[in-house]
Design a protein around this motif. Structure first.
Motif, mmCIF file in Angstrom:
data_model
loop_
_atom_site.group_PDB
_atom_site.id
_atom_site.type_symbol
_atom_site.label_atom_id
_atom_site.label_comp_id
_atom_site.label_asym_id
_atom_site.label_seq_id
_atom_site.Cartn_x
_atom_site.Cartn_y
_atom_site.Cartn_z
ATOM 1 N N GLU A 22 28.951 26.142 -52.472
ATOM 2 C CA GLU A 22 27.782 27.020 -52.516
ATOM 3 C C GLU A 22 27.779 27.843 -51.236
ATOM 4 O O GLU A 22 27.994 27.301 -50.155
ATOM 5 N N LEU A 23 27.567 29.150 -51.368
ATOM 6 C CA LEU A 23 27.539 30.012 -50.190
ATOM 7 C C LEU A 23 26.313 30.905 -50.206
ATOM 8 O O LEU A 23 26.028 31.548 -51.217
ATOM 9 N N GLY A 24 25.595 30.931 -49.097
ATOM 10 C CA GLY A 24 24.435 31.790 -48.943
ATOM 11 C C GLY A 24 24.072 31.890 -47.473
ATOM 12 O O GLY A 24 24.557 31.115 -46.647
ATOM 13 N N ALA A 25 23.223 32.843 -47.135
ATOM 14 C CA ALA A 25 22.797 33.008 -45.748
ATOM 15 C C ALA A 25 21.940 31.834 -45.282
ATOM 16 O O ALA A 25 22.068 31.363 -44.154
ATOM 17 N N GLU A 26 21.080 31.345 -46.149
ATOM 18 C CA GLU A 26 20.146 30.269 -45.797
ATOM 19 C C GLU A 26 20.752 28.875 -45.935
ATOM 20 O O GLU A 26 20.397 27.963 -45.206
ATOM 21 N N ARG A 27 21.671 28.725 -46.919
ATOM 22 C CA ARG A 27 22.236 27.391 -47.208
ATOM 23 C C ARG A 27 23.627 27.541 -47.793
ATOM 24 O O ARG A 27 23.834 28.341 -48.703
ATOM 25 N N SER A 28 24.563 26.746 -47.288
ATOM 26 C CA SER A 28 25.919 26.695 -47.820
ATOM 27 C C SER A 28 26.388 25.247 -47.833
ATOM 28 O O SER A 28 25.915 24.426 -47.036
ATOM 29 N N VAL A 29 27.305 24.934 -48.752
ATOM 30 C CA VAL A 29 27.813 23.568 -48.891
ATOM 31 C C VAL A 29 29.322 23.626 -49.110
ATOM 32 O O VAL A 29 29.811 24.477 -49.860
ATOM 33 N N ALA A 30 30.048 22.713 -48.466
ATOM 34 C CA ALA A 30 31.498 22.612 -48.652
ATOM 35 C C ALA A 30 31.919 21.154 -48.490
ATOM 36 O O ALA A 30 31.209 20.347 -47.891
#
Length: 143
Positions: A33-41
């Motif tokens: 998941e990629l976003g300015a507020e929250r990302s996950v890897a």
């Protein structure tokens, strides 16, 4: 992978083409998941260990910087870039096997600076490390 609806198409193309960069690919980092507020890897422990068989502290930092920098670039928007200017990490536990998951959360999103906190957890949801990164946001240089 989950992208925000307003993500810069050029950034998406660069991420897809590069896989997040050669180091990211070598380490087996997978963006979920990629976003300015929250990302996950995620990242496998195997192949990223130090001599005593635990996940290398530098691997934690590479995972954190990858997420924080991409999240900052998303925030910066089209025609702009994010460049890391400060990073720190506190390692709380070690991992010997499995997959770790990093969650990146925005702390401050401004016009010229973006700061994110990245928490790396093991498969039992135990916190392994906490990373904080600040990126400067600039106009993309013209070539």
């Amino acid at each position: 992978m989950k992208y925000p609806d307003d993500l810069d198409p050029e950034l998406i193309a660069r991420l897809v083409e590069s896989g997040g960069g050669s180091l990211t690919r070598k380490m087996g980092i997978e963006f979920l998941e990629l976003g300015a507020e929250r990302s996950v890897a995620t990242m496998p422990v195997e192949g990223n260990t130090q001599v005593i068989g635990i996940l290398h502290g530098g691997a934690h930092v590479v995972l954190g910087e990858s997420l924080g920098s991409i999240s900052s670039a998303i925030h910066a928007g089209p025609g702009r870039i994010a460049m890391g200017i400060e990073i720190n990490a506190t390692h709380s536990r070690s991992a010997r096997s499995g997959v770790v998951t990093a969650t990146c959360t925005a702390l401050a999103l401004g016009r010229t600076l973006a700061t994110h906190e990245i928490v790396v957890r093991d498969e039992q949801e135990r916190r392994l490390s906490t990373i904080r990164i600040t990126n400067i946001l600039k106009d993309r240089p013209t070539t």
